[in-house]
Design a protein around this motif. Structure first.
Motif, PDB file in Angstrom:
ATOM      1  N   LEU A   1      29.931  91.284   4.727  1.00  0.00           N
ATOM      2  CA  LEU A   1      29.354  90.654   5.915  1.00  0.00           C
ATOM      3  C   LEU A   1      28.285  89.637   5.538  1.00  0.00           C
ATOM      4  O   LEU A   1      28.167  88.583   6.182  1.00  0.00           O
ATOM      5  CB  LEU A   1      28.749  91.724   6.820  1.00  0.00           C
ATOM      6  CG  LEU A   1      29.748  92.637   7.535  1.00  0.00           C
ATOM      7  CD1 LEU A   1      29.042  93.862   8.109  1.00  0.00           C
ATOM      8  CD2 LEU A   1      30.479  91.879   8.632  1.00  0.00           C
ATOM      9  N   SER A   2      27.489  89.958   4.551  1.00  0.00           N
ATOM     10  CA  SER A   2      26.428  89.053   4.110  1.00  0.00           C
ATOM     11  C   SER A   2      25.622  88.521   5.291  1.00  0.00           C
ATOM     12  O   SER A   2      25.360  87.321   5.406  1.00  0.00           O
ATOM     13  CB  SER A   2      27.035  87.881   3.307  1.00  0.00           C
ATOM     14  OG  SER A   2      26.023  87.105   2.698  1.00  0.00           O
ATOM     15  N   GLY A   3      25.251  89.429   6.180  1.00  0.00           N
ATOM     16  CA  GLY A   3      24.437  89.047   7.327  1.00  0.00           C
ATOM     17  C   GLY A   3      25.208  88.671   8.569  1.00  0.00           C
ATOM     18  O   GLY A   3      24.601  88.432   9.621  1.00  0.00           O
TER      19      GLY A   3
ATOM     20  N   ASP B   1      30.614  83.338  15.444  1.00  0.00           N
ATOM     21  CA  ASP B   1      29.225  83.782  15.349  1.00  0.00           C
ATOM     22  C   ASP B   1      29.108  85.205  14.810  1.00  0.00           C
ATOM     23  O   ASP B   1      28.022  85.633  14.417  1.00  0.00           O
ATOM     24  CB  ASP B   1      28.564  83.733  16.736  1.00  0.00           C
ATOM     25  CG  ASP B   1      28.684  82.358  17.365  1.00  0.00           C
ATOM     26  OD1 ASP B   1      28.203  81.392  16.766  1.00  0.00           O
ATOM     27  OD2 ASP B   1      29.284  82.250  18.460  1.00  0.00           O
ATOM     28  N   GLY B   2      30.206  85.947  14.844  1.00  0.00           N
ATOM     29  CA  GLY B   2      30.212  87.326  14.380  1.00  0.00           C
ATOM     30  C   GLY B   2      31.636  87.829  14.291  1.00  0.00           C
ATOM     31  O   GLY B   2      32.593  87.061  14.473  1.00  0.00           O
ATOM     32  N   ILE B   3      31.772  89.101  14.008  1.00  0.00           N
ATOM     33  CA  ILE B   3      33.104  89.714  13.942  1.00  0.00           C
ATOM     34  C   ILE B   3      33.114  91.013  14.739  1.00  0.00           C
ATOM     35  O   ILE B   3      32.062  91.574  15.066  1.00  0.00           O
ATOM     36  CB  ILE B   3      33.546  90.018  12.494  1.00  0.00           C
ATOM     37  CG1 ILE B   3      32.688  91.149  11.906  1.00  0.00           C
ATOM     38  CG2 ILE B   3      33.503  88.768  11.625  1.00  0.00           C
ATOM     39  CD1 ILE B   3      33.343  91.921  10.796  1.00  0.00           C
ATOM     40  N   GLU B   4      34.300  91.483  15.062  1.00  0.00           N
ATOM     41  CA  GLU B   4      34.505  92.871  15.439  1.00  0.00           C
ATOM     42  C   GLU B   4      35.648  93.383  14.571  1.00  0.00           C
ATOM     43  O   GLU B   4      36.468  92.607  14.081  1.00  0.00           O
ATOM     44  CB  GLU B   4      34.823  93.026  16.931  1.00  0.00           C
ATOM     45  CG  GLU B   4      36.168  92.478  17.358  1.00  0.00           C
ATOM     46  CD  GLU B   4      36.502  92.766  18.817  1.00  0.00           C
ATOM     47  OE1 GLU B   4      35.583  93.013  19.629  1.00  0.00           O
ATOM     48  OE2 GLU B   4      37.704  92.730  19.149  1.00  0.00           O
ATOM     49  N   VAL B   5      35.678  94.691  14.389  1.00  0.00           N
ATOM     50  CA  VAL B   5      36.742  95.291  13.585  1.00  0.00           C
ATOM     51  C   VAL B   5      37.109  96.614  14.242  1.00  0.00           C
ATOM     52  O   VAL B   5      36.230  97.403  14.601  1.00  0.00           O
ATOM     53  CB  VAL B   5      36.314  95.460  12.111  1.00  0.00           C
ATOM     54  CG1 VAL B   5      35.035  96.253  11.983  1.00  0.00           C
ATOM     55  CG2 VAL B   5      37.430  96.072  11.283  1.00  0.00           C
TER      56      VAL B   5
ATOM     57  N   PRO C   1      35.409  88.317   6.907  1.00  0.00           N
ATOM     58  CA  PRO C   1      34.162  87.831   7.511  1.00  0.00           C
ATOM     59  C   PRO C   1      33.758  86.443   7.025  1.00  0.00           C
ATOM     60  O   PRO C   1      33.282  85.619   7.813  1.00  0.00           O
ATOM     61  CB  PRO C   1      33.136  88.891   7.108  1.00  0.00           C
ATOM     62  CG  PRO C   1      33.947  90.141   6.991  1.00  0.00           C
ATOM     63  CD  PRO C   1      35.254  89.693   6.386  1.00  0.00           C
ATOM     64  N   ASP C   2      33.955  86.151   5.748  1.00  0.00           N
ATOM     65  CA  ASP C   2      33.623  84.818   5.236  1.00  0.00           C
ATOM     66  C   ASP C   2      34.478  83.740   5.905  1.00  0.00           C
ATOM     67  O   ASP C   2      33.979  82.666   6.261  1.00  0.00           O
ATOM     68  CB  ASP C   2      33.820  84.755   3.716  1.00  0.00           C
ATOM     69  CG  ASP C   2      32.574  85.164   2.956  1.00  0.00           C
ATOM     70  OD1 ASP C   2      31.489  85.205   3.573  1.00  0.00           O
ATOM     71  OD2 ASP C   2      32.693  85.447   1.752  1.00  0.00           O
ATOM     72  N   LEU C   3      35.777  84.023   6.074  1.00  0.00           N
ATOM     73  CA  LEU C   3      36.642  83.051   6.735  1.00  0.00           C
ATOM     74  C   LEU C   3      36.233  82.860   8.190  1.00  0.00           C
ATOM     75  O   LEU C   3      36.265  81.738   8.717  1.00  0.00           O
ATOM     76  CB  LEU C   3      38.101  83.485   6.649  1.00  0.00           C
ATOM     77  CG  LEU C   3      38.790  83.376   5.291  1.00  0.00           C
ATOM     78  CD1 LEU C   3      40.282  83.658   5.433  1.00  0.00           C
ATOM     79  CD2 LEU C   3      38.577  82.008   4.672  1.00  0.00           C
TER      80      LEU C   3
END
Length: 258
Positions: free
Chosen positions: A49-51, A30-34, A21-23
């Protein structure tokens, strides 16, 4: 303007999962999915995630090595499906994920469809404030998967007519199944509540294959699409070295929003 998510199951695999997530944030997503976030505790995900927003997670597929690909359409597996869905819904709540992809599983025939429809209706009623997605998967990559056609998915979505159920439009699978992803999009875009992109035919960095991503973004701007465009592809090299497409599409979005 569209929001872009990184599928951290497939991207940034140069580092451990919880470092991705940081990378993704640093790269401009703008976000992630997993796909399957179940190997790590919710508190560890929250720290990682840190937000960072989570666009989507999948229901747990079951024993992947044994051939499980979800349970929603598998006759006789309703209890397994409901346990799996409840687990996904609880994790989605803890991570702030706005969408759950309900995996159909390996099945076929009228009994499978009846099971699928019943389970989708049950699931949608459990989480009225979350979006549920169903995704047709091409039979070469996912042999025996029940949902393997976008027209089939559209019929199921229309028959159920649930406000929080829609189609997950994966450009790769649309092209693999139907040959013309543009035509699939034109037929079913009003039913879509999540988009995934990749290059075609190699499933590498988005672009090529005759699908106009710039035009897609422009159309989504005009229609105020509320969902995400997620990058779900196999990087041809280190992920950070192949993100020109993201800079180009986000740059275009900034110009429109200016």
């Amino acid at each position: 303007m569209p929001r872009f998510a990184a599928n951290v199951t497939m991207l940034f695999t140069e580092v451990p999962m919880l470092a991705r997530p940081d990378l993704a944030r640093e790269a401009g997503f703008d976000g992630i999915e997993v796909l399957f976030p179940y190997d790590h505790a919710p508190k560890d995900w929250q720290a990682a995630l840190s937000g960072m927003p989570v666009a989507l997670i999948n229901t747990h597929p079951g024993d992947w090595a044994a051939g499980d690909r979800g349970h929603a359409a598998v006759p006789g597996e309703t209890d397994a499906f409901r346990a799996s869905f409840s687990r996904a819904a609880d994790l989605a709540a803890q991570l702030g994920a706005g969408r759950i992809h309900v995996m159909a599983g390996v099945a076929r025939g009228p009994a499978a469809e009846a099971t699928y429809v019943e389970n989708l209706a049950w699931a949608a009623a459990q989480v009225p404030d979350l979006h549920l997605t169903i995704e047709p998967l091409n039979p070469d990559d996912m042999p025996g998967y029940f949902l393997n056609d976008f027209d089939q998915a559209a019929r199921i979505v229309d028959d159920l007519a649930l406000p929080n159920l829609g189609i997950q439009f994966d450009l790769w699978h649309a092209a693999r199944i139907h040959g013309d992803a543009d035509a699939v999009w034109a037929r079913h875009k009003t039913r879509v509540n999540h988009i995934q992109i990749a290059g075609f035919p190699g499933r590498n960095e988005p672009g090529g294959g005759g699908f106009d991503l710039t035009g897609l973004c422009a159309e989504l701007d005009r229609t105020d699409y509320p969902g995400w465009i997620s990058a779900e592809y196999l990087p041809a090299r280190a992920t950070v070295h192949g993100l020109m497409w993201l800079a180009a599409l986000k740059g275009r979005a900034r110009l429109i929003g200016a």
